[in-house]
Design a protein around this motif. Structure first.
Motif, PDB file in Angstrom:
ATOM      1  N   ALA A 276      49.030  31.464  39.964  1.00 13.45           N
ATOM      2  CA  ALA A 276      48.116  31.759  38.853  1.00 13.45           C
ATOM      3  C   ALA A 276      46.693  31.993  39.360  1.00 13.45           C
ATOM      4  CB  ALA A 276      48.145  30.627  37.827  1.00 13.45           C
ATOM      5  N   MET A 277      46.266  31.165  40.325  1.00 16.97           N
ATOM      6  CA  MET A 277      44.923  31.346  40.891  1.00 16.97           C
ATOM      7  C   MET A 277      44.814  32.692  41.609  1.00 16.97           C
ATOM      8  SD  MET A 277      44.040  27.516  42.331  1.00 16.97           S
ATOM      9  CE  MET A 277      42.958  28.170  43.558  1.00 16.97           C
ATOM     10  N   SER A 278      45.843  33.074  42.359  1.00 18.37           N
ATOM     11  CA  SER A 278      45.831  34.360  43.056  1.00 18.37           C
ATOM     12  C   SER A 278      45.733  35.516  42.073  1.00 18.37           C
ATOM     13  CB  SER A 278      47.092  34.517  43.912  1.00 18.37           C
ATOM     14  OG  SER A 278      47.116  33.593  44.949  1.00 18.37           O
ATOM     15  N   LEU A 279      46.499  35.440  41.005  1.00 19.25           N
ATOM     16  CA  LEU A 279      46.469  36.506  39.996  1.00 19.25           C
ATOM     17  C   LEU A 279      45.119  36.559  39.282  1.00 19.25           C
ATOM     18  CD1 LEU A 279      50.065  36.154  38.505  1.00 19.25           C
ATOM     19  CD2 LEU A 279      49.246  37.832  40.184  1.00 19.25           C
ATOM     20  N   ALA A 280      44.549  35.398  38.976  1.00 17.56           N
ATOM     21  CA  ALA A 280      43.233  35.353  38.319  1.00 17.56           C
ATOM     22  C   ALA A 280      42.152  35.904  39.243  1.00 17.56           C
ATOM     23  CB  ALA A 280      42.902  33.931  37.900  1.00 17.56           C
ATOM     24  N   ILE A 281      42.208  35.541  40.512  1.00 12.48           N
ATOM     25  CA  ILE A 281      41.227  36.060  41.475  1.00 12.48           C
ATOM     26  C   ILE A 281      41.386  37.557  41.628  1.00 12.48           C
ATOM     27  CG2 ILE A 281      40.617  36.047  43.938  1.00 12.48           C
ATOM     28  CD1 ILE A 281      41.228  32.966  43.830  1.00 12.48           C
ATOM     29  N   ALA A 282      42.627  38.038  41.707  1.00 12.82           N
ATOM     30  CA  ALA A 282      42.863  39.481  41.820  1.00 12.82           C
ATOM     31  C   ALA A 282      42.325  40.215  40.593  1.00 12.82           C
ATOM     32  CB  ALA A 282      44.349  39.762  42.017  1.00 12.82           C
ATOM     33  N   ALA A 283      42.492  39.632  39.403  1.00 12.93           N
ATOM     34  CA  ALA A 283      41.968  40.251  38.181  1.00 12.93           C
ATOM     35  C   ALA A 283      40.440  40.300  38.209  1.00 12.93           C
ATOM     36  CB  ALA A 283      42.455  39.487  36.954  1.00 12.93           C
ATOM     37  N   GLY A 284      39.816  39.214  38.636  1.00 16.98           N
ATOM     38  CA  GLY A 284      38.357  39.212  38.756  1.00 16.98           C
ATOM     39  C   GLY A 284      37.865  40.227  39.769  1.00 16.98           C
ATOM     40  N   LEU A 285      38.560  40.322  40.880  1.00 15.18           N
ATOM     41  CA  LEU A 285      38.191  41.314  41.898  1.00 15.18           C
ATOM     42  C   LEU A 285      38.385  42.734  41.377  1.00 15.18           C
ATOM     43  CD1 LEU A 285      39.664  39.580  45.065  1.00 15.18           C
ATOM     44  CD2 LEU A 285      37.251  40.037  44.610  1.00 15.18           C
ATOM     45  N   TRP A 286      39.416  42.932  40.555  1.00 16.37           N
ATOM     46  CA  TRP A 286      39.643  44.267  39.981  1.00 16.37           C
ATOM     47  C   TRP A 286      38.467  44.673  39.090  1.00 16.37           C
ATOM     48  CZ3 TRP A 286      42.642  48.114  41.207  1.00 16.37           C
ATOM     49  CH2 TRP A 286      42.661  49.222  40.363  1.00 16.37           C
ATOM     50  N   ILE A 287      37.933  43.739  38.326  1.00 15.75           N
ATOM     51  CA  ILE A 287      36.767  44.021  37.481  1.00 15.75           C
ATOM     52  C   ILE A 287      35.570  44.376  38.363  1.00 15.75           C
ATOM     53  CG2 ILE A 287      35.124  42.975  35.858  1.00 15.75           C
ATOM     54  CD1 ILE A 287      37.583  41.373  34.756  1.00 15.75           C
ATOM     55  N   TRP A 288      35.398  43.645  39.471  1.00 20.42           N
ATOM     56  CA  TRP A 288      34.320  43.955  40.419  1.00 20.42           C
ATOM     57  C   TRP A 288      34.545  45.345  41.008  1.00 20.42           C
ATOM     58  CZ3 TRP A 288      33.378  40.668  45.469  1.00 20.42           C
ATOM     59  CH2 TRP A 288      32.217  41.115  46.108  1.00 20.42           C
ATOM     60  N   LEU A 289      35.789  45.664  41.355  1.00 24.89           N
ATOM     61  CA  LEU A 289      36.117  46.974  41.917  1.00 24.89           C
ATOM     62  C   LEU A 289      35.744  48.095  40.949  1.00 24.89           C
ATOM     63  CD1 LEU A 289      37.475  48.868  43.977  1.00 24.89           C
ATOM     64  CD2 LEU A 289      39.672  48.303  42.897  1.00 24.89           C
ATOM     65  N   ALA A 290      35.985  47.891  39.665  1.00 25.32           N
ATOM     66  CA  ALA A 290      35.674  48.918  38.666  1.00 25.32           C
ATOM     67  C   ALA A 290      34.182  49.227  38.618  1.00 25.32           C
ATOM     68  CB  ALA A 290      36.162  48.468  37.285  1.00 25.32           C
ATOM     69  N   LYS A 291      33.354  48.273  39.043  1.00 26.09           N
ATOM     70  CA  LYS A 291      31.901  48.463  39.038  1.00 26.09           C
ATOM     71  C   LYS A 291      31.350  48.862  40.402  1.00 26.09           C
ATOM     72  CE  LYS A 291      31.496  44.961  35.464  1.00 26.09           C
ATOM     73  NZ  LYS A 291      30.999  43.649  35.104  1.00 26.09           N
ATOM     74  N   ALA A 292      32.214  48.937  41.422  1.00 25.11           N
ATOM     75  CA  ALA A 292      31.773  49.222  42.791  1.00 25.11           C
ATOM     76  C   ALA A 292      31.142  50.604  42.881  1.00 25.11           C
ATOM     77  CB  ALA A 292      32.946  49.127  43.752  1.00 25.11           C
ATOM     78  N   THR A 293      30.077  50.689  43.671  1.00 31.23           N
ATOM     79  CA  THR A 293      29.386  51.965  43.856  1.00 31.23           C
ATOM     80  C   THR A 293      29.408  52.437  45.311  1.00 31.23           C
ATOM     81  OG1 THR A 293      27.286  50.796  44.117  1.00 31.23           O
ATOM     82  CG2 THR A 293      27.849  51.591  41.888  1.00 31.23           C
ATOM     83  N   HIS A 294      29.942  51.613  46.219  1.00 28.82           N
ATOM     84  CA  HIS A 294      30.019  51.978  47.627  1.00 28.82           C
ATOM     85  C   HIS A 294      31.480  51.967  48.084  1.00 28.82           C
ATOM     86  CE1 HIS A 294      25.837  50.544  47.295  1.00 28.82           C
ATOM     87  NE2 HIS A 294      25.601  51.502  48.179  1.00 28.82           N
ATOM     88  N   PRO A 295      31.892  52.965  48.836  1.00 26.93           N
ATOM     89  CA  PRO A 295      33.280  53.001  49.317  1.00 26.93           C
ATOM     90  C   PRO A 295      33.675  51.764  50.127  1.00 26.93           C
ATOM     91  CG  PRO A 295      32.246  55.140  49.637  1.00 26.93           C
ATOM     92  CD  PRO A 295      31.168  54.203  49.183  1.00 26.93           C
ATOM     93  N   MET A 296      32.756  51.217  50.920  1.00 24.56           N
ATOM     94  CA  MET A 296      33.096  50.039  51.707  1.00 24.56           C
ATOM     95  C   MET A 296      33.400  48.845  50.799  1.00 24.56           C
ATOM     96  SD  MET A 296      31.163  48.044  54.839  1.00 24.56           S
ATOM     97  CE  MET A 296      30.871  49.541  55.736  1.00 24.56           C
ATOM     98  N   THR A 297      32.671  48.717  49.718  1.00 21.12           N
ATOM     99  CA  THR A 297      32.934  47.647  48.754  1.00 21.12           C
ATOM    100  C   THR A 297      34.321  47.813  48.160  1.00 21.12           C
ATOM    101  OG1 THR A 297      30.583  47.554  48.183  1.00 21.12           O
ATOM    102  CG2 THR A 297      32.115  46.514  46.644  1.00 21.12           C
ATOM    103  N   ALA A 298      34.662  49.031  47.761  1.00 16.07           N
ATOM    104  CA  ALA A 298      35.971  49.291  47.163  1.00 16.07           C
ATOM    105  C   ALA A 298      37.093  48.999  48.151  1.00 16.07           C
ATOM    106  CB  ALA A 298      36.046  50.737  46.680  1.00 16.07           C
ATOM    107  N   ALA A 299      36.926  49.435  49.393  1.00 12.24           N
ATOM    108  CA  ALA A 299      37.953  49.184  50.409  1.00 12.24           C
ATOM    109  C   ALA A 299      38.111  47.688  50.662  1.00 12.24           C
ATOM    110  CB  ALA A 299      37.591  49.913  51.703  1.00 12.24           C
TER     111      ALA A 299
END
Length: 159
Positions: free
Chosen positions: A73-96
């Motif tokens: 559950a923690m892994s899935l929650a962290i992945a979901a939070g990271l996905w939200i961060w990814l949606a706001k990413a403005t640099h390719p290195m951040t997305a990768a």
């Protein structure tokens, strides 16, 4: 809340690669190479292939059968939070980097769901000192975090 951004595809590609390579390697080590029957396999004087089932997180913290559902559950929650961060990413290195972390986290979460523990294989040692045993998902997570740290330092210099 924004769930898709201009670099989401890039992050998704890195997540899929990290997840796919990790799971393919684990499947091969367990079912084709049969590491359990062959271990340890010394590749270098300081590096062996072994099989270790980790029911916890780093260094075996939070290990135990009851904690597997919590760790998934923690892994899935962290992945979901990271996905939200990814949606706001403005640099390719951040997305990768975020993609690598997501892929690694989901790879280890799948192990927990299927096997009840994470399969680890890589053992570095020098004399009596031994580093903790890890897998490719862990490498992806550490590489992703390392890229985020590197980017935070280089971004500050650019300003």
């Amino acid at each position: 809340m924004k769930l898709w951004g201009g670099l989401s595809v890039l992050g998704l590609v890195y997540a899929a690669l990290a997840f796919g390579i990790d799971q393919t390697f684990k499947w091969w080590m367990l079912h084709v190479f049969d590491i359990e029957a062959r271990q340890p396999v010394a590749l270098l004087p300081v590096f062996d292939l072994v099989l270790a089932w980790n029911k916890g997180v780093s260094y075996g913290w939070l290990s135990g059968d009851a904690s597997q559902d919590l760790l998934i559950a923690m892994s899935l929650a962290i992945a979901a939070g990271l996905w939200i961060w990814l949606a706001k990413a403005t640099h390719p290195m951040t997305a990768a980097a975020i993609g690598l972390i997501i892929g690694g986290a989901l790879g280890n979460a799948l192990d927990r769901a299927v096997y009840g523990a994470v399969a680890d294989f890589f053992s570095f040692h020098i004399g009596s000192f031994s580093w903790y045993i890890f897998n490719l998902a862990d490498v992806a997570i550490v590489a992703g975090v390392g890229l985020l740290v590197y980017e935070s330092f280089t971004e500050g210099r650019a300003r």
